[in-house]
Scaffold this motif. Structure first.
Motif, PDB file in Angstrom:
ATOM      1  N   ARG A  39     -12.237   9.269  -1.244  1.00 17.24           N
ATOM      2  CA  ARG A  39     -12.999   9.203  -2.558  1.00 17.24           C
ATOM      3  C   ARG A  39     -14.463   9.239  -1.883  1.00 17.24           C
ATOM      4  NH1 ARG A  39     -12.365   8.622  -7.676  1.00 17.24           N
ATOM      5  NH2 ARG A  39     -10.191   7.786  -7.340  1.00 17.24           N
ATOM      6  N   ALA A  40     -14.832   8.529  -0.906  1.00 18.50           N
ATOM      7  CA  ALA A  40     -16.238   8.263  -0.290  1.00 18.50           C
ATOM      8  C   ALA A  40     -16.495   9.417   0.283  1.00 18.50           C
ATOM      9  CB  ALA A  40     -16.176   7.346   0.613  1.00 18.50           C
ATOM     10  N   LEU A  41     -15.772  10.246   0.998  1.00 20.43           N
ATOM     11  CA  LEU A  41     -15.674  11.875   1.760  1.00 20.43           C
ATOM     12  C   LEU A  41     -16.079  12.720   0.673  1.00 20.43           C
ATOM     13  CD1 LEU A  41     -15.855  13.324   4.055  1.00 20.43           C
ATOM     14  CD2 LEU A  41     -13.488  13.544   4.112  1.00 20.43           C
ATOM     15  N   ALA A  42     -15.385  12.577  -0.393  1.00 18.71           N
ATOM     16  CA  ALA A  42     -15.669  13.699  -1.556  1.00 18.71           C
ATOM     17  C   ALA A  42     -17.008  13.433  -2.102  1.00 18.71           C
ATOM     18  CB  ALA A  42     -14.655  13.410  -2.361  1.00 18.71           C
ATOM     19  N   GLU A  43     -17.298  12.280  -2.411  1.00 20.59           N
ATOM     20  CA  GLU A  43     -18.595  12.008  -2.933  1.00 20.59           C
ATOM     21  C   GLU A  43     -19.818  12.348  -1.913  1.00 20.59           C
ATOM     22  OE1 GLU A  43     -18.514   7.787  -3.891  1.00 20.59           O
ATOM     23  OE2 GLU A  43     -17.108   8.111  -5.638  1.00 20.59           O
ATOM     24  N   TRP A  44     -19.615  12.309  -0.684  1.00 23.83           N
ATOM     25  CA  TRP A  44     -20.254  12.729   0.480  1.00 23.83           C
ATOM     26  C   TRP A  44     -20.666  14.038   0.451  1.00 23.83           C
ATOM     27  CZ3 TRP A  44     -21.192  15.616   4.823  1.00 23.83           C
ATOM     28  CH2 TRP A  44     -21.904  15.357   5.451  1.00 23.83           C
ATOM     29  N   ILE A  45     -19.561  14.714   0.166  1.00 19.82           N
ATOM     30  CA  ILE A  45     -19.526  16.192   0.428  1.00 19.82           C
ATOM     31  C   ILE A  45     -20.206  16.724  -0.894  1.00 19.82           C
ATOM     32  CG2 ILE A  45     -18.049  18.419   0.246  1.00 19.82           C
ATOM     33  CD1 ILE A  45     -15.949  16.727   1.749  1.00 19.82           C
ATOM     34  N   ILE A  46     -19.962  16.165  -1.883  1.00 14.18           N
ATOM     35  CA  ILE A  46     -20.773  16.542  -2.944  1.00 14.18           C
ATOM     36  C   ILE A  46     -22.085  16.461  -3.105  1.00 14.18           C
ATOM     37  CG2 ILE A  46     -21.163  16.074  -5.788  1.00 14.18           C
ATOM     38  CD1 ILE A  46     -18.165  15.581  -5.789  1.00 14.18           C
ATOM     39  N   ARG A  47     -22.546  15.356  -2.439  1.00 11.58           N
ATOM     40  CA  ARG A  47     -23.919  15.242  -2.064  1.00 11.58           C
ATOM     41  C   ARG A  47     -24.688  15.836  -1.137  1.00 11.58           C
ATOM     42  NH1 ARG A  47     -26.881   9.119  -2.112  1.00 11.58           N
ATOM     43  NH2 ARG A  47     -28.837   9.853  -1.815  1.00 11.58           N
ATOM     44  N   TYR A  48     -24.130  15.824   0.171  1.00  9.03           N
ATOM     45  CA  TYR A  48     -24.845  16.569   1.044  1.00  9.03           C
ATOM     46  C   TYR A  48     -24.200  17.790   1.709  1.00  9.03           C
ATOM     47  CZ  TYR A  48     -26.829  11.862   1.526  1.00  9.03           C
ATOM     48  OH  TYR A  48     -27.539  10.759   1.376  1.00  9.03           O
ATOM     49  N   THR A  87      -3.976   3.943  -1.369  1.00  9.66           N
ATOM     50  CA  THR A  87      -5.283   3.393  -0.886  1.00  9.66           C
ATOM     51  C   THR A  87      -6.091   4.378  -0.063  1.00  9.66           C
ATOM     52  OG1 THR A  87      -4.009   2.341   0.891  1.00  9.66           O
ATOM     53  CG2 THR A  87      -4.321   1.035  -1.037  1.00  9.66           C
ATOM     54  N   PHE A  88      -5.404   5.503   0.427  1.00  2.00           N
ATOM     55  CA  PHE A  88      -6.222   6.284   1.230  1.00  2.00           C
ATOM     56  C   PHE A  88      -7.179   7.224   0.381  1.00  2.00           C
ATOM     57  CE2 PHE A  88      -6.779  10.164   3.690  1.00  2.00           C
ATOM     58  CZ  PHE A  88      -7.565   9.707   4.953  1.00  2.00           C
ATOM     59  N   ALA A  89      -6.545   7.804  -0.714  1.00  9.74           N
ATOM     60  CA  ALA A  89      -7.118   8.321  -1.606  1.00  9.74           C
ATOM     61  C   ALA A  89      -8.244   7.882  -2.538  1.00  9.74           C
ATOM     62  CB  ALA A  89      -6.011   9.155  -2.590  1.00  9.74           C
ATOM     63  N   ASP A  90      -7.984   6.351  -2.851  1.00 13.67           N
ATOM     64  CA  ASP A  90      -8.765   5.555  -3.607  1.00 13.67           C
ATOM     65  C   ASP A  90     -10.080   5.196  -2.729  1.00 13.67           C
ATOM     66  OD1 ASP A  90      -7.142   6.002  -5.711  1.00 13.67           O
ATOM     67  OD2 ASP A  90      -6.013   4.020  -5.440  1.00 13.67           O
ATOM     68  N   GLY A  91      -9.795   5.066  -1.367  1.00 12.20           N
ATOM     69  CA  GLY A  91     -10.957   4.685  -0.342  1.00 12.20           C
ATOM     70  C   GLY A  91     -11.694   5.611   0.122  1.00 12.20           C
ATOM     71  N   PRO A  92     -11.054   5.848   1.348  1.00 11.82           N
ATOM     72  CA  PRO A  92     -11.983   6.722   2.350  1.00 11.82           C
ATOM     73  C   PRO A  92     -12.232   8.118   1.833  1.00 11.82           C
ATOM     74  CG  PRO A  92     -10.376   5.553   3.682  1.00 11.82           C
ATOM     75  CD  PRO A  92     -10.306   5.207   2.106  1.00 11.82           C
ATOM     76  N   ALA A 118       0.911  -1.354   0.118  1.00 12.65           N
ATOM     77  CA  ALA A 118       0.033  -0.102   0.083  1.00 12.65           C
ATOM     78  C   ALA A 118       0.932   1.353   0.064  1.00 12.65           C
ATOM     79  CB  ALA A 118      -0.989   0.134   1.253  1.00 12.65           C
ATOM     80  N   PRO A 119       1.258   1.764  -1.206  1.00  7.75           N
ATOM     81  CA  PRO A 119       1.912   2.737  -1.073  1.00  7.75           C
ATOM     82  C   PRO A 119       1.329   4.014  -0.510  1.00  7.75           C
ATOM     83  CG  PRO A 119       1.980   2.029  -3.314  1.00  7.75           C
ATOM     84  CD  PRO A 119       0.983   1.395  -2.473  1.00  7.75           C
ATOM     85  N   LEU A 120       1.949   5.031   0.161  1.00  7.14           N
ATOM     86  CA  LEU A 120       1.475   5.897   0.929  1.00  7.14           C
ATOM     87  C   LEU A 120       0.409   6.965   0.412  1.00  7.14           C
ATOM     88  CD1 LEU A 120       1.469   7.244   3.848  1.00  7.14           C
ATOM     89  CD2 LEU A 120       3.436   8.764   2.887  1.00  7.14           C
ATOM     90  N   GLY A 121      -0.726   6.865   0.751  1.00  7.53           N
ATOM     91  CA  GLY A 121      -1.714   7.721   0.239  1.00  7.53           C
ATOM     92  C   GLY A 121      -2.399   7.209  -0.838  1.00  7.53           C
TER      93      GLY A 121
END
Length: 63
Positions: free
Chosen positions: A38-47, A31-36, A26-29
């Motif tokens: 990305r989900a946070l960004a989608e949540w912010i866009i939606r809500y 998997t974090f950017a691809d998972g949590p 897991a290179p630094l950043g």
């Protein structure tokens, strides 16, 4: 599983009670950017607008 805050984690490392490890899988950043993140960004866009409006209503109520 209990997670330590960065402050507590740094204390443990500084006092030699634990050590940092990096993992080649897991290179630094990446998997974090691809998972949590990305989900946070989608949540912010939606809500995000609703959240902002709710905060403004709360501030107005207590002003």
């Amino acid at each position: 599983m209990t997670r330590l805050s960065p402050r507590h984690s740094n204390r443990l490392i500084t006092n030699g009670l634990t050590e940092r490890r990096s993992y080649a899988e897991a290179p630094l950043g990446q998997t974090f950017a691809d998972g949590p993140m990305r989900a946070l960004a989608e949540w912010i866009i939606r809500y995000g607008d609703e959240l902002f409006e709710a905060q403004e209503r709360t501030r107005s109520a207590y002003a």
